[in-house]
Design a protein around this motif. Structure first.
Motif: not given
Length: 89
Positions: A68-89
């Motif tokens: 429920x939170x919204x954050x502004x991140x620097x691009x360098x910070x966001x580059x540290x967060x590994x993500x994937x598309x969840x199954x069924x999305x």
């Protein structure tokens, strides 16, 4: 037939408004305290995240929603967060 090689996708390269989940944090080349800080604000494996906005001219800052939170991140910070598309999305 060649095996598929999975390249980690990071939040800074994600498509806008695509439902994602956090796979992990990798602060290689970044300040090590970012791992704790990103985890503390909710970027933990399995958590749902969505990139909402990318600023023009280089995309810094980025706006991401996690839980429920919204954050502004620097691009360098966001580059540290590994993500994937969840199954069924």
């Amino acid at each position: 037939m060649r095996p598929e090689v999975s390249v980690p996708v990071t939040l800074d390269d994600a498509l806008l408004r695509q439902p994602l989940q956090v796979d992990g944090i990798d602060v290689t080349g970044a300040p090590p305290e970012w791992a704790t800080w990103l985890s503390d604000i909710g970027f933990v494996p399995g958590e749902r995240v969505m990139l909402l906005h990318r600023a023009a001219m280089g995309g810094d800052p980025l706006v991401a929603r996690i839980g429920l939170s919204t954050f502004a991140l620097r691009r360098a910070e966001a580059a540290c967060i590994q993500v994937s598309v969840p199954a069924g999305a």
